[in-house]
Design a protein around this motif. Structure first.
Motif, mmCIF file in Angstrom:
data_model
loop_
_atom_site.group_PDB
_atom_site.id
_atom_site.type_symbol
_atom_site.label_atom_id
_atom_site.label_comp_id
_atom_site.label_asym_id
_atom_site.label_seq_id
_atom_site.Cartn_x
_atom_site.Cartn_y
_atom_site.Cartn_z
ATOM 1 N N GLU A 4 9.782 64.493 25.381
ATOM 2 C CA GLU A 4 8.575 65.305 25.239
ATOM 3 C C GLU A 4 7.615 64.697 24.218
ATOM 4 O OE1 GLU A 4 8.154 67.405 27.351
ATOM 5 O OE2 GLU A 4 10.182 67.839 28.059
ATOM 6 N N LEU A 5 8.172 64.040 23.200
ATOM 7 C CA LEU A 5 7.336 63.432 22.168
ATOM 8 C C LEU A 5 6.694 62.137 22.637
ATOM 9 C CD1 LEU A 5 6.343 63.369 19.190
ATOM 10 C CD2 LEU A 5 8.465 62.165 18.628
ATOM 11 N N THR A 6 7.451 61.307 23.347
ATOM 12 C CA THR A 6 6.972 59.968 23.687
ATOM 13 C C THR A 6 6.142 59.906 24.959
ATOM 14 O OG1 THR A 6 9.053 59.491 24.842
ATOM 15 C CG2 THR A 6 8.919 58.877 22.519
ATOM 16 N N LYS A 7 6.251 60.904 25.827
ATOM 17 C CA LYS A 7 5.536 60.810 27.103
ATOM 18 C C LYS A 7 4.016 60.745 26.914
ATOM 19 C CE LYS A 7 5.272 65.795 27.942
ATOM 20 N NZ LYS A 7 5.727 66.926 28.776
ATOM 21 N N GLY A 8 3.499 61.477 25.904
ATOM 22 C CA GLY A 8 2.059 61.467 25.664
ATOM 23 C C GLY A 8 1.566 60.189 25.020
ATOM 24 N N VAL A 42 -7.499 66.671 16.406
ATOM 25 C CA VAL A 42 -6.929 67.029 17.709
ATOM 26 C C VAL A 42 -5.413 67.225 17.596
ATOM 27 C CG1 VAL A 42 -6.483 66.180 20.049
ATOM 28 C CG2 VAL A 42 -8.774 65.988 19.065
ATOM 29 N N ILE A 43 -4.741 66.387 16.798
ATOM 30 C CA ILE A 43 -3.298 66.561 16.595
ATOM 31 C C ILE A 43 -3.014 67.938 15.990
ATOM 32 C CG2 ILE A 43 -1.310 65.810 15.220
ATOM 33 C CD1 ILE A 43 -2.260 62.952 15.570
ATOM 34 N N PHE A 44 -3.775 68.304 14.958
ATOM 35 C CA PHE A 44 -3.580 69.609 14.316
ATOM 36 C C PHE A 44 -3.772 70.747 15.309
ATOM 37 C CE2 PHE A 44 -5.507 73.305 12.211
ATOM 38 C CZ PHE A 44 -4.503 73.642 11.311
ATOM 39 N N VAL A 45 -4.858 70.692 16.066
ATOM 40 C CA VAL A 45 -5.152 71.768 17.023
ATOM 41 C C VAL A 45 -4.100 71.818 18.124
ATOM 42 C CG1 VAL A 45 -6.814 72.603 18.734
ATOM 43 C CG2 VAL A 45 -7.620 71.725 16.543
ATOM 44 N N LEU A 46 -3.693 70.661 18.639
ATOM 45 C CA LEU A 46 -2.690 70.626 19.705
ATOM 46 C C LEU A 46 -1.357 71.205 19.252
ATOM 47 C CD1 LEU A 46 -3.186 67.207 21.544
ATOM 48 C CD2 LEU A 46 -2.883 69.418 22.646
ATOM 49 N N VAL A 47 -0.882 70.766 18.104
ATOM 50 C CA VAL A 47 0.425 71.224 17.618
ATOM 51 C C VAL A 47 0.400 72.725 17.330
ATOM 52 C CG1 VAL A 47 2.087 71.059 15.728
ATOM 53 C CG2 VAL A 47 1.124 68.978 16.727
ATOM 54 N N ALA A 114 -0.412 73.877 31.074
ATOM 55 C CA ALA A 114 0.632 73.179 31.839
ATOM 56 C C ALA A 114 1.987 73.190 31.150
ATOM 57 C CB ALA A 114 0.203 71.728 32.108
ATOM 58 N N PHE A 115 1.996 73.291 29.818
ATOM 59 C CA PHE A 115 3.287 73.136 29.123
ATOM 60 C C PHE A 115 3.612 74.289 28.171
ATOM 61 C CE2 PHE A 115 6.587 71.406 26.459
ATOM 62 C CZ PHE A 115 7.302 70.606 27.329
ATOM 63 N N ALA A 116 2.763 74.511 27.159
ATOM 64 C CA ALA A 116 3.103 75.482 26.118
ATOM 65 C C ALA A 116 3.280 76.885 26.673
ATOM 66 C CB ALA A 116 2.028 75.484 25.037
ATOM 67 N N GLY A 117 2.499 77.249 27.692
ATOM 68 C CA GLY A 117 2.596 78.583 28.276
ATOM 69 C C GLY A 117 3.832 78.791 29.124
ATOM 70 N N LYS A 118 4.644 77.736 29.284
ATOM 71 C CA LYS A 118 5.829 77.841 30.147
ATOM 72 C C LYS A 118 7.113 77.393 29.455
ATOM 73 C CE LYS A 118 2.829 76.712 34.049
ATOM 74 N NZ LYS A 118 2.507 75.705 35.105
ATOM 75 N N ASN A 119 7.014 76.915 28.219
ATOM 76 C CA ASN A 119 8.190 76.338 27.559
ATOM 77 C C ASN A 119 8.412 76.938 26.179
ATOM 78 O OD1 ASN A 119 9.183 73.811 29.290
ATOM 79 N ND2 ASN A 119 6.955 73.895 29.411
ATOM 80 N N ARG A 120 9.565 76.609 25.610
ATOM 81 C CA ARG A 120 9.944 77.127 24.301
ATOM 82 C C ARG A 120 9.180 76.430 23.178
ATOM 83 N NH1 ARG A 120 16.221 76.351 24.279
ATOM 84 N NH2 ARG A 120 15.520 74.399 25.259
ATOM 85 N N LEU A 121 9.388 76.931 21.954
ATOM 86 C CA LEU A 121 8.593 76.488 20.803
ATOM 87 C C LEU A 121 8.741 75.010 20.496
ATOM 88 C CD1 LEU A 121 6.823 77.043 18.311
ATOM 89 C CD2 LEU A 121 8.903 77.717 17.090
ATOM 90 N N LEU A 126 6.554 69.433 20.169
ATOM 91 C CA LEU A 126 6.714 67.990 20.389
ATOM 92 C C LEU A 126 5.743 67.480 21.446
ATOM 93 C CD1 LEU A 126 10.621 67.669 20.302
ATOM 94 C CD2 LEU A 126 8.981 67.007 18.531
ATOM 95 N N ASP A 127 5.512 68.282 22.478
ATOM 96 C CA ASP A 127 4.545 67.904 23.518
ATOM 97 C C ASP A 127 3.151 67.757 22.914
ATOM 98 O OD1 ASP A 127 3.717 67.843 26.564
ATOM 99 O OD2 ASP A 127 2.402 69.311 25.614
ATOM 100 N N GLY A 128 2.739 68.742 22.104
ATOM 101 C CA GLY A 128 1.433 68.673 21.467
ATOM 102 C C GLY A 128 1.315 67.500 20.509
ATOM 103 N N LEU A 129 2.378 67.252 19.748
ATOM 104 C CA LEU A 129 2.372 66.136 18.800
ATOM 105 C C LEU A 129 2.283 64.801 19.533
ATOM 106 C CD1 LEU A 129 2.633 65.159 15.871
ATOM 107 C CD2 LEU A 129 5.119 65.231 16.144
ATOM 108 N N GLY A 130 3.067 64.635 20.587
ATOM 109 C CA GLY A 130 3.049 63.389 21.350
ATOM 110 C C GLY A 130 1.706 63.133 22.006
#
Length: 219
Positions: A4-8, A42-47, A114-121, A126-130
């Motif tokens: 989840e971290l590296t895909k982005g 953008v990193i701050f807002v995404l995470v 696509a992701f945060a609204g369907k997955n755990r914290l 990690l998705d947002g950070l990546g």
């Protein structure tokens, strides 16, 4: 979790692979310093938005899902805007309208939907950070090329009278000024993406892996 971290950063890089967030990429990548500032914002807002949306995904009614996400994102964008205005007026001025436009940045809203609204914290964070790191690295790469070739300088920091800027001998006297314009960002992006695609094509050539294995065995 690592995936989840590296895909982005690599496989689903928002700028160089998915071609998202192009407005700030074209608008603020004229200076390396501005690119770093936008990337950090953008990193701050995404995470933060991914974390809050993941926690509230069962609370926000589906009918007002998107407006709810935008309210959450806008809250953190406002924090970024006020902090920059208070502590880094030069960066705030350099980023201009692109700070509030983070609210409608398709990377941020897209990850929420696509992701945060369907997955755990934790996976959402990690998705947002990546994705944020991938966006920042892409922006920095494009800004690095554009500022050096387009202006003959590399600006690392600006704060009032304090400026850390490298001047490139030769290029500073006769730079390729077109690269300092938004149109120049398109040229740079095109060449970078073409280089990435060429590398991918080379690495996926039939028989390449077998040749590498034979070389390794021979050694």
């Amino acid at each position: 979790m690592i995936k989840e971290l590296t895909k982005g950063i690599f496989k689903e890089n928002p700028v160089l692979v998915l071609l998202l967030g192009l407005c700030p990429t074209l608008g603020v990548s004229g200076k390396f310093f501005n690119a770093i500032g936008m990337g950090m914002g953008v990193i701050f807002v995404l995470v933060c938005s991914n974390a809050v949306i993941s926690l509230l995904k069962k609370v926000i009614p589906n009918q007002v899902r998107i407006p709810g996400y935008i309210v959450v994102i806008a809250t953190f964008v406002t924090i970024v805007e006020l902090v920059l205005k208070a502590f880094s007026p030069v960066l705030y001025s350099g980023l201009g309208i692109f700070i509030p436009l983070i609210v409608v940045n398709c990377i941020v809203l897209g990850r929420a939907e696509a992701f945060a609204g369907k997955n755990r914290l934790i996976p959402s964070v990690l998705d947002g950070l990546g994705m944020g790191i991938g966006f920042t690295l892409s922006l920095m790469l494009i800004a690095f090329i554009r500022e050096i070739l387009g202006s003959g300088t590399l600006t690392l920091w600006e704060s009032g009278s304090v400026v850390y800027r490298f001047v490139i001998p030769g290029l500073s006297e006769s730079p390729a000024a077109v690269l300092a314009t938004p149109a120049g960002a398109l040229f740079v992006m095109g060449f970078v993406i073409a280089g990435i695609n060429a590398l991918k094509a080379y690495r996926s050539r039939p028989g390449r892996k077998d040749k590498e294995k034979r070389k390794g065995a021979a050694a």
